[in-house]
Scaffold this active site. Sequence first.
Site, PDB file in Angstrom:
ATOM      1  N   SER A 102       0.888  -1.193  -0.044  1.00 22.02           N
ATOM      2  CA  SER A 102      -0.023   0.073   0.104  1.00 22.02           C
ATOM      3  C   SER A 102       0.942   1.372   0.038  1.00 22.02           C
ATOM      4  O   SER A 102       1.713   1.354  -0.825  1.00 22.02           O
ATOM      5  CB  SER A 102      -0.807  -0.256   1.184  1.00 22.02           C
ATOM      6  OG  SER A 102      -1.980   0.947   1.014  1.00 22.02           O
TER       7      SER A 102
ATOM      8  N   ASP B  51      -8.904  -6.676  -4.567  1.00 17.83           N
ATOM      9  CA  ASP B  51      -8.483  -5.241  -4.123  1.00 17.83           C
ATOM     10  C   ASP B  51      -9.024  -4.242  -4.772  1.00 17.83           C
ATOM     11  O   ASP B  51      -8.792  -4.013  -5.992  1.00 17.83           O
ATOM     12  CB  ASP B  51      -6.978  -5.007  -4.022  1.00 17.83           C
ATOM     13  CG  ASP B  51      -6.488  -3.940  -3.377  1.00 17.83           C
ATOM     14  OD1 ASP B  51      -7.103  -3.108  -3.190  1.00 17.83           O
ATOM     15  OD2 ASP B  51      -5.064  -3.776  -3.281  1.00 17.83           O
TER      16      ASP B  51
ATOM     17  N   HIS C  64      -7.848  -5.347  -0.289  1.00 19.08           N
ATOM     18  CA  HIS C  64      -6.632  -4.699  -0.010  1.00 19.08           C
ATOM     19  C   HIS C  64      -5.942  -5.194   1.190  1.00 19.08           C
ATOM     20  O   HIS C  64      -4.551  -5.042   1.352  1.00 19.08           O
ATOM     21  CB  HIS C  64      -7.012  -3.085   0.168  1.00 19.08           C
ATOM     22  CG  HIS C  64      -5.571  -2.175   0.296  1.00 19.08           C
ATOM     23  ND1 HIS C  64      -4.993  -2.012  -0.777  1.00 19.08           N
ATOM     24  CD2 HIS C  64      -5.225  -1.519   1.192  1.00 19.08           C
ATOM     25  CE1 HIS C  64      -3.689  -1.219  -0.648  1.00 19.08           C
ATOM     26  NE2 HIS C  64      -3.878  -0.846   0.500  1.00 19.08           N
TER      27      HIS C  64
END
Lengths: 401, 401
Positions: free
Chosen positions: B176, B342, B375
Amino acid sequence: MHINSESIHAQTKDSEKLNDHKNKIINSVGAVYPFEIKFNSSLKLQSGQSINNYNLMVETYGTLNSNKNNAVLICHALNASHHIAGYYENEPNNIGWWDNMVGPNKPIDTNKFFVIGINNLGSCFGSTGPKSINFNTEKKYGADFPLLTVEDWVNAQVKVIDYLGIDKLCAVMGGSLGGMQALSWSLQYPEKLEHCIIIASTAKLSAQNIAFNEIARQAILTDPNYYDGDYYHYNTNPAQGLKLARMLGHITYLSTQDMAAKFGRDHKFNDYQYSFDAEFEIESYLRYQAQKFAEYFDANTYLLMTKALDYFDPAKKYGNGSLTKALENVLSKFLLISFTTDWRFDTKCSKEIVKALIDNKKQVSYAEIDAPHGHDEFLLTNNHYHNIIRDYADNMYFNIA
Amino acid sequence: MHINSESIHAQTKDSEKLNDHKNKIINSVGAVYPFEIKFNSSLKLQSGQSINNYNLMVETYGTLNSNKNNAVLICHALNASHHIAGYYENEPNNIGWWDNMVGPNKPIDTNKFFVIGINNLGSCFGSTGPKSINFNTEKKYGADFPLLTVEDWVNAQVKVIDYLGIDKLCAVMGGSLGGMQALSWSLQYPEKLEHCIIIASTAKLSAQNIAFNEIARQAILTDPNYYDGDYYHYNTNPAQGLKLARMLGHITYLSTQDMAAKFGRDHKFNDYQYSFDAEFEIESYLRYQAQKFAEYFDANTYLLMTKALDYFDPAKKYGNGSLTKALENVLSKFLLISFTTDWRFDTKCSKEIVKALIDNKKQVSYAEIDAPHGHDEFLLTNNHYHNIIRDYADNMYFNIA
């Protein structure tokens, strides 16, 4: 009367705007006149509570035929109203929220159909809602206004239909939350509608949908100007909470692709500003939309609308968890439409309803429209989509004419 | 020191929990000891401002070899810290946020690698940030703390690497926002890393990503307890805003499917309550997560982290809008991993980076992992994913051992 039509306009490209404008002049139902129907009776709600002495704001377009079988009820979604088409004489820019759909020679042709718009109970455009005076206490309802369900709205709408002397609607039609009402009509009053038109809708919210609603509600409920729903008495307005709620809603109305195409990473300035002022175009857009919304919409209405959305679950209510079972006894014919880039109520949601209808051997037409604008597409001028509605409606008319 | 690991735990099924627990005992790096590095110099920031006399909190695991070429820097995302693996002697339940990834015989094997975790500048877990004392004014920074960029974090991290006497990292790795830092390392200090491992990340936020961040920021900025960022002086905390921000974040961390599978439309009660209390399980979950988060995280840090996310755009910074051009001069080898469900940073984002690297004939491996958890998957124990990291890391080690 403030009516939301900005979500249409903000998304319409210039050329489309010009066409829209032309259409408005050529094919508008023209100046329209809302009227209020007062019910001196009590409406029993799903919650067990009742509403006494309520009013509903209504508009109609076109003419009810002598057989009274050409009426189309259009149900509105979260932030819209009874003002579906045309404009007000003293407010020529206040165009109905589905004016591209309803009018002479439009998909729902007012030369053929008698179209009815009703502002939902609990809304904030003239029908009895949280900011209305409670007949019992002679004060504004505020926190005392009961929570409502889709079923309650349908039960209120049927009173209007009765009042207008209509036994059976040619169609009930709606997009999003409006589509839920149409679906619920087919379950609550199966003998009272010939056709049910459900656009960009769902038979139940997902966990993610509920999550978005919950955040929107928390934003309003924790706004210090909310005063437990009685902000009218304090002459305040939980505008910050309402603005956050609206910004959040907006994200779910637009498709990811559409947002990227319209705003991308465009900046207002050449360089980053290193501040919390709006510097990306998407930030300015959301702030602007939120500000406008907070100026005309009521926070208590927003709260109760989102709860009605969360609660809607006909499979649970009528089918012990099975939508197929729930739809066993519907009598109307169905048209469902969904849009490929709608991620709020994705096409799977419509397909679930279609499948349950087919399981029951009901008559159902379905179109999945490949369109870029996400959930909001149902409000936009899309020829493919509008032609399907037009053809379906022409066929409805052929069978009653 | 409060470290967030709840997003891992909340999502782990019971059997996985047991395995995780077993793993923790068997393969943990054990008790770990954070340390603080004080820099008496000035760090020039992208905004033009500077930070003087800043501290960074650091943890390391494993042993730096004599060639000093087995170091792996792991960069953290929004709400994590330098506490990547192991636990604290006096807080045995305070497990590092990527403990399933880092440890003896784990994918990043601390028998082989010297792993470094650094709490980012501006964070709230011991490194200099908005709630630290400003050396110049002798008061807490608050609103005076400058906004930061991913590039600034990398420039601060390189000071730690220098301090540890390491010329070249074997790898920089992150998921991320951590992946953005890894990518930025390859651009800012191409000669200082052999490998760059980027997981569930992107080379730029989309308009929708920025929109979510903007709403989170507006929730905090408009919280009456925010006091323009100087809430420390008023002994308050914009907890409501921070909670809304966290709830919103959560929606984007979980996949739609995962949320449906975990919560669906499950109720806490048999019947609807017709109130604004939490009645769907997803509502309780979000409220609980938000409450926990607001107890340990700092709102000013949340704000600046989201701005750093928004600003990250190496194509703009180094390539005149072209990511391919921006990546022309990178020297490291790359591994990229993305997850099918995601929707925060979808697999297209990783593929865009992979394509730009291939355009430049750089060495890049890429895996798209079919996995349900959205995610957040990058934090979870997923054998397919972990085995890819393990194999890649073993190969890294083979070339230095």
